[in-house]
Motif scaffolding. Sequence first.
Motif, short mmCIF file in Angstrom:
data_model
loop_
_atom_site.label_atom_id
_atom_site.label_comp_id
_atom_site.label_asym_id
_atom_site.label_seq_id
_atom_site.Cartn_x
_atom_site.Cartn_y
_atom_site.Cartn_z
N ALA A 634 -10.72 -4.84 -5.83
CA ALA A 634 -9.61 -4.08 -6.40
C ALA A 634 -10.06 -2.90 -7.23
O ALA A 634 -9.37 -1.87 -7.29
CB ALA A 634 -8.72 -5.01 -7.25
N LEU A 671 -4.27 -1.46 -7.79
CA LEU A 671 -3.97 -2.24 -6.58
C LEU A 671 -3.30 -3.53 -7.00
O LEU A 671 -3.79 -4.26 -7.87
CB LEU A 671 -5.25 -2.54 -5.81
N ALA A 679 -1.51 -3.92 1.87
CA ALA A 679 -1.98 -3.31 0.62
C ALA A 679 -0.80 -2.71 -0.12
O ALA A 679 0.10 -2.13 0.49
CB ALA A 679 -3.03 -2.23 0.91
N PHE A 681 -0.21 -0.25 -3.53
CA PHE A 681 -0.74 0.54 -4.64
C PHE A 681 0.42 0.95 -5.55
O PHE A 681 1.49 1.36 -5.06
CB PHE A 681 -1.45 1.79 -4.13
#
Length: 692
Positions: A634, A671, A679, A681
């Motif tokens: 991360a 993250l 994923a 963000f």
Amino acid sequence: MKKYAMRLTFVLLLVVTLAGCSDTPRLPSSSLGSYTDAEGFNRADSIVDAVGDVRNNGQRLLFVIDSLEAAGELSLPKTIFYRTIAYNIMGRGRNSLLLYAQLGNISMADLTTEADLYAYIYSYNNYVRLLCEMKRYDRALREAGAADRKLRSAGYDVFTEHHDIAQTIGECQLYLGQKELAAESFRKALRGVHIRLATQRDPLDYRESQKAMNAIVKAYMQMKSYEEVAPWILVQDSLFAQAKALPQSDSVFLDEMKADISYSKALLAHAQGRTAEAERAFADYQSTRTAHELGNIIKANEYLLLTHRYAEAAHNYEQLDRYLLENGYQADVENFGAFMIPKFRANLLAGHPDSALQVAKIVETYYDSALVRQRKINSDLLTTFYDTEGKERQIAEQRAELSQQRLFTVITILLVFIVSALAYTVQRRRAYKKLDETNRQLVIANERAEESSRMKTNFIRQISHEVRTPLNVLSGFSQVLAVPGMEIGSAELQEISRKIVENSNRITHLIDKMLDLSQLNRNVDIVCNDTVRPADIAGQAVQMSDICQADHLEFRQQLSPQVEHLTLVTNRQSASKALALLLDNAVKFTQPQAYGEQLPKDQKPQAILTVSATPQHVTFVVEDNGIGIPPEQAENIFSEFVQLDEYTVGTGIGLSIARSLARHMGGDIVLDTGFTSGARFVMTLPRQKKEG
């Protein structure tokens, strides 16, 4: 011929037999221990031989070898040798690297039969040859030296004197600029030929000897050392005459020898400006049966291009696809350089612009994947070499550390006789404490140096790839468009224009990233005086990233009600750029090749941009269902030049720039490690400008 001679008539591998190398003396029995079998060939070898004699049967051969090894009927040296043969049959010679790396773990005591010994020797010979062909010249010389030292310690003293290995060593030295050493190695190769032919006079012996001499000619031609070539051609002429005079000469071998020699003469004469002589030599070459084999038809285009016979070369290249398919060639960078670029030149200069354009399109289509494959090969090579060199370095470090410890021990013992037991104890503790601290500092310094080297290497590799790919595309299409009288349809012209704009933008974006990184590393302040709506930042970022034009991806944008009329004070351009970099990341890691295979059409990847607000911050969340990021990485992914997947196109600086931009504006990017379906963000920006 001895009854234990091994027939290895395998495709794409030099034909070698134990009887054909009787010029190399056997190891003394005392150096190998007692033989369990004086010869060492058994039923397993006969089975492998029978399967291997069938052309294009590499996969079956691998299965047979694996089965025999599992049954304990094949030793490790034989297993390595036979598997590399199978890989060569399948056109996957470089897969042998990891197998060859195991040769260093074999001790001479493990070679209990002559069959094992010669399998070991030939494997090392082929290992060194493969490294030379891959232009890993330093490594090839080190491996040849290591094998020679090991064999000499057991009484076998002619490894580097044998004509094949001496010729290969000479090539490596020549390409490294060591001309005098190369000349001496080539002389050793010639002596090895004389030794072989003093006792072995079969047609095969003359053919193999001539091939070694012809390889020397090719090496000198490659280096444009034309004055060194003629004597080696004369050696080949002599070998050809001797082979022709044999009572039972072999017409196939003679034809192959004549083809090699005539072609070399043609290239040399052309290079020295003797045009008529070059043409006569090339005519001699074309008069052979060997010249009309598919592989040699393709290879002869080198001479045709040099002599501006472009139409003939273009005609020959019409058979290139069949040649590549039959020999298992893949679309990689080296094959582009060896085959596709010459084919492009031949068609372009022969006045076939349509064919040239088709080749350019093929290169443009597969170039990125070819670079990825090349990087994987290089990665495998680096892994293999690093493992071997790491062990060597570890042994050296352990020896150095042992020497230091012995020195301190001697000093400590002397102190026992000089000072009291108490002083001795104190001194010993201090000594060991100092040693531990020194070792710790050395380990830290070494780790930093290795990390710095790795980052530098990654940076150069990534930047080279990112710049070279679009430049090659632009260069190719520019050459096509520059051809006089070139007629291109409107649809093709529009596609070419799109590709030119796309690749020009790719270079521009890379330069912008590098400028951003340079400014951020110099801690250049970002002025936050823009009053802007979050929706406008999101819209500009979407436009900058072109995420809506990504055909492989479904993209959605969601704005919470509280941000529709909200404004914040920030730097609009920097905020949009940071968010665009996150969207770029979502596009890249949801592409089909990121998964390792093509996804079904009904499972099209998705990406979502969500904008919301709290009393203190505005939050931009970019979420995708791509390959995801391990939680333990991360923080590492925000470091410069870091790529978790070594084979993914990119520079490894996008996330680093995005976070730096956000933090310069008083926000941050993190993250979400709790999200496991891809994923996610999260970028936050303060709603109000921070005061001084």
